[in-house]
Motif scaffolding. Structure first.
Motif, PDB file in Angstrom:
ATOM      1  N   TYR A 196       0.833  -1.202   0.000  1.00 35.41           N
ATOM      2  CA  TYR A 196       0.000   0.000   0.000  1.00 35.41           C
ATOM      3  C   TYR A 196       0.873   1.260   0.000  1.00 35.41           C
ATOM      4  O   TYR A 196       0.551   2.250  -0.666  1.00 35.41           O
ATOM      5  N   GLN A 197       1.958   1.236   0.756  1.00 34.72           N
ATOM      6  CA  GLN A 197       2.830   2.404   0.782  1.00 34.72           C
ATOM      7  C   GLN A 197       3.466   2.646  -0.589  1.00 34.72           C
ATOM      8  O   GLN A 197       3.621   3.794  -1.015  1.00 34.72           O
ATOM      9  N   GLU A 198       3.807   1.579  -1.284  1.00 39.79           N
ATOM     10  CA  GLU A 198       4.349   1.721  -2.635  1.00 39.79           C
ATOM     11  C   GLU A 198       3.315   2.385  -3.549  1.00 39.79           C
ATOM     12  O   GLU A 198       3.653   3.253  -4.365  1.00 39.79           O
ATOM     13  N   ARG A 199       2.074   2.001  -3.409  1.00 35.71           N
ATOM     14  CA  ARG A 199       1.007   2.618  -4.192  1.00 35.71           C
ATOM     15  C   ARG A 199       0.831   4.081  -3.798  1.00 35.71           C
ATOM     16  O   ARG A 199       0.625   4.948  -4.658  1.00 35.71           O
ATOM     17  N   ARG A 200       0.866   4.351  -2.491  1.00 36.98           N
ATOM     18  CA  ARG A 200       0.749   5.734  -2.037  1.00 36.98           C
ATOM     19  C   ARG A 200       1.838   6.596  -2.650  1.00 36.98           C
ATOM     20  O   ARG A 200       1.594   7.709  -3.134  1.00 36.98           O
ATOM     21  N   LEU A 203      -6.426   3.371  -2.784  1.00 45.09           N
ATOM     22  CA  LEU A 203      -5.186   2.776  -3.291  1.00 45.09           C
ATOM     23  C   LEU A 203      -5.432   1.324  -3.697  1.00 45.09           C
ATOM     24  O   LEU A 203      -4.885   0.387  -3.108  1.00 45.09           O
ATOM     25  N   VAL A 204      -6.252   1.155  -4.722  1.00 48.35           N
ATOM     26  CA  VAL A 204      -6.707  -0.186  -5.093  1.00 48.35           C
ATOM     27  C   VAL A 204      -6.194  -0.631  -6.463  1.00 48.35           C
ATOM     28  O   VAL A 204      -6.660  -1.637  -7.005  1.00 48.35           O
ATOM     29  N   LEU A 205      -5.230   0.100  -7.012  1.00 50.62           N
ATOM     30  CA  LEU A 205      -4.600  -0.290  -8.268  1.00 50.62           C
ATOM     31  C   LEU A 205      -3.094  -0.413  -8.063  1.00 50.62           C
ATOM     32  O   LEU A 205      -2.509   0.319  -7.260  1.00 50.62           O
ATOM     33  N   PRO A 206      -2.437  -1.312  -8.794  1.00 46.98           N
ATOM     34  CA  PRO A 206      -0.985  -1.470  -8.662  1.00 46.98           C
ATOM     35  C   PRO A 206      -0.246  -0.255  -9.223  1.00 46.98           C
ATOM     36  O   PRO A 206      -0.807   0.509 -10.020  1.00 46.98           O
ATOM     37  N   PRO A 207       1.013  -0.066  -8.823  1.00 48.18           N
ATOM     38  CA  PRO A 207       1.777   1.104  -9.286  1.00 48.18           C
ATOM     39  C   PRO A 207       1.818   1.264 -10.800  1.00 48.18           C
ATOM     40  O   PRO A 207       1.792   2.403 -11.300  1.00 48.18           O
ATOM     41  N   SER A 208       1.864   0.161 -11.536  1.00 46.25           N
ATOM     42  CA  SER A 208       1.918   0.264 -12.996  1.00 46.25           C
ATOM     43  C   SER A 208       0.666   0.933 -13.551  1.00 46.25           C
ATOM     44  O   SER A 208       0.732   1.767 -14.474  1.00 46.25           O
ATOM     45  N   GLU A 209      -0.505   0.592 -12.992  1.00 48.44           N
ATOM     46  CA  GLU A 209      -1.754   1.214 -13.428  1.00 48.44           C
ATOM     47  C   GLU A 209      -1.858   2.651 -12.924  1.00 48.44           C
ATOM     48  O   GLU A 209      -2.413   3.525 -13.607  1.00 48.44           O
ATOM     49  N   ILE A 210      -1.345   2.896 -11.725  1.00 42.82           N
ATOM     50  CA  ILE A 210      -1.348   4.260 -11.175  1.00 42.82           C
ATOM     51  C   ILE A 210      -0.556   5.197 -12.088  1.00 42.82           C
ATOM     52  O   ILE A 210      -0.982   6.324 -12.373  1.00 42.82           O
ATOM     53  N   LYS A 211       0.580   4.735 -12.578  1.00 42.51           N
ATOM     54  CA  LYS A 211       1.399   5.562 -13.472  1.00 42.51           C
ATOM     55  C   LYS A 211       0.655   5.877 -14.771  1.00 42.51           C
ATOM     56  O   LYS A 211       0.732   6.992 -15.288  1.00 42.51           O
ATOM     57  N   LYS A 212      -0.090   4.896 -15.284  1.00 45.44           N
ATOM     58  CA  LYS A 212      -0.880   5.126 -16.492  1.00 45.44           C
ATOM     59  C   LYS A 212      -1.978   6.157 -16.221  1.00 45.44           C
ATOM     60  O   LYS A 212      -2.264   7.020 -17.068  1.00 45.44           O
ATOM     61  N   ALA A 213      -2.605   6.055 -15.047  1.00 49.11           N
ATOM     62  CA  ALA A 213      -3.660   7.002 -14.687  1.00 49.11           C
ATOM     63  C   ALA A 213      -3.096   8.419 -14.597  1.00 49.11           C
ATOM     64  O   ALA A 213      -3.707   9.385 -15.069  1.00 49.11           O
ATOM     65  N   ILE A 214      -1.925   8.556 -13.994  1.00 50.27           N
ATOM     66  CA  ILE A 214      -1.300   9.879 -13.858  1.00 50.27           C
ATOM     67  C   ILE A 214      -0.941  10.439 -15.230  1.00 50.27           C
ATOM     68  O   ILE A 214      -1.119  11.640 -15.497  1.00 50.27           O
ATOM     69  N   TYR A 215      -0.467   9.582 -16.103  1.00 46.44           N
ATOM     70  CA  TYR A 215      -0.140  10.034 -17.463  1.00 46.44           C
ATOM     71  C   TYR A 215      -1.396  10.536 -18.169  1.00 46.44           C
ATOM     72  O   TYR A 215      -1.371  11.558 -18.869  1.00 46.44           O
ATOM     73  N   SER A 216      -2.516   9.821 -17.973  1.00 52.52           N
ATOM     74  CA  SER A 216      -3.774  10.240 -18.585  1.00 52.52           C
ATOM     75  C   SER A 216      -4.203  11.610 -18.065  1.00 52.52           C
ATOM     76  O   SER A 216      -4.681  12.458 -18.835  1.00 52.52           O
ATOM     77  N   ILE A 217      -4.017  11.821 -16.755  1.00 52.31           N
ATOM     78  CA  ILE A 217      -4.353  13.131 -16.172  1.00 52.31           C
ATOM     79  C   ILE A 217      -3.453  14.220 -16.758  1.00 52.31           C
ATOM     80  O   ILE A 217      -3.920  15.302 -17.133  1.00 52.31           O
TER      81      ILE A 217
END
Length: 390
Positions: free
Chosen positions: A297-301, A368-382
């Protein structure tokens, strides 16, 4: 037949999660890639020992009878867990089970207060706190959680007449949605405040196993005098990913437990025995998986909060819980409108802060319910959407 629902149902309009889910399905039909950070449903696996215990218990016909309460094994397991994890002694008559903290919090006010009694509630706060108090026809008084007071209640700012009349105060740290922890001295002040004003404390302890940066999660009951003034909800949902099983406990003041048990005996026949067996396995397991999950979870945070800050959205690091909380980007003031625009333009779904009280307006919450790889994609989309303005 001309059926009209009760007037009280005006307080139960369609929840934000239903609204977001409807919009999500519309976007998915259009082929939009969705990154859903709205609902706090853990995506990690339930420990194998827990699933095995449930499975084995399910093959015994006698386990399909009413349980009519907690098994001796379950009570002993709770006692073991609190002693090992929180260094706190709990007696059997200080423990009762509920179908998840959500259900328990919805009902606990009913046997404890009279209509019109004052209940002190956090703002921002988790919605079930106010819902449960409303069902019991309480007079709700919201204490503000602000940055100026380190997101802690300001006891001195509560009017004297409110202190004298208040019957119950609801507290929860690590706090959902604001993702803040409380120092030890806060609990000492809280207990002293409760004793001085004869106020019962209800502490929601859902996230003490999900605290970051090396801090130790604690129980309200581990502080001297806590059991004299209150009870604590302790849930297996987030620590052990036992969400669908609905297994939580109310622990603490024996008189409160006795009254709440007596009330529940009129509406409940006990937790399904295989679910109790799984809880026993969880409570006796070591903390290896729990700590590994916290680290994940901390890695995702770090990926979410740090990544959003890199593109100009100032989301501070969450101190605890499986969420992150922060202000709207520059140029936005209405959290509901922003969340809908964000979803339309980026496929990223978060929860408007206004869903958690008036002081939540101007903020959003991410689960924080998605893995870091998906989080990075979401941030890129934003970033690519241009929704974050310089």
């Amino acid at each position: 037949m001309n059926f009209e629902p009760a007037e009280k149902m005006k307080n139960f309009e369609a929840g934000i999660f239903q609204i977001l889910d409807k919009k999500k399905k519309e976007l998915e039909k259009q082929g939009k890639k969705i990154y859903n950070f709205s609902v706090g449903t853990p995506d990690f696996e339930t420990p194998e020992c827990v699933m095995k215990a449930v499975s084995e218990a399910c093959i015994h016909p006698e386990n399909y009878h009413y349980s009519l309460g907690e098994t001796e094994e379950l009570l002993e397991a709770v006692i073991h867990r609190y002693k090992k994890r929180y260094y706190t002694d709990i007696a059997k008559n200080e423990i009762m089970s509920v179908y998840g903290s959500q259900e328990g919090m919805a009902h606990i006010f009913l046997p404890l207060i009279n209509p019109g009694d004052i209940v002190l509630l956090p703002n921002p706060g988790y919605p079930i706190f106010s819902t449960g108090a409303f069902i019991a026809q309480s007079n709700q008084w919201f204490y503000p959680l602000t940055e100026e007071n380190n997101y802690l209640p300001d006891f001195d700012a509560i009017p004297q007449d409110v202190k004298e009349a208040a019957k119950i105060m609801v507290v929860s740290y690590p706090a959902n949605p604001i993702c803040k922890t409380a120092p030890d001295e806060f609990y000492e002040k809280l207990i002293a405040f409760a004793k001085e004003n004869n106020i019962l404390i209800i502490h929601d302890n859902a996230y003490s196993d999900i605290i970051y940066d090396g801090k130790e999660g604690k129980s309200f009951l581990s502080f001297p005098g806590a059991k004299e003034v209150g009870v604590e909800f302790y849930s297996l949902s987030k620590s052990y990913n036992y969400t669908g099983a609905r297994m939580s406990f109310v622990i603490g003041n024996a008189k409160v437990i006795e009254v709440f048990k007596r009330f529940r005996s009129q509406i409940d026949y006990g937790i399904f025995l295989p679910v109790q067996a799984g809880a026993v396995a969880a409570l006796y397991s070591d903390d290896t998986a729990v700590k590994e999950q916290c680290a994940a979870y901390q890695e995702r945070r770090d990926a979410l909060c740090g990544g959003l800050r890199e593109i100009g959205w100032n989301i501070p690091d969450s101190e605890g819980t499986m969420f992150a909380w922060g202000p709207l980007p520059k140029g936005y003031a209405n959290s509901n409108e922003f969340v809908m625009e964000l979803m339309e333009k980026t496929g990223v779904i978060c929860t408007p802060g206004s869903s958690f009280g008036s002081l939540g307006e101007g903020y959003v919450r991410f689960a924080l319910v998605l893995p870091p790889s998906e989080i990075k994609k979401a941030i890129y989309s934003i970033k690519e959407s241009g929704i974050i303005k310089e």
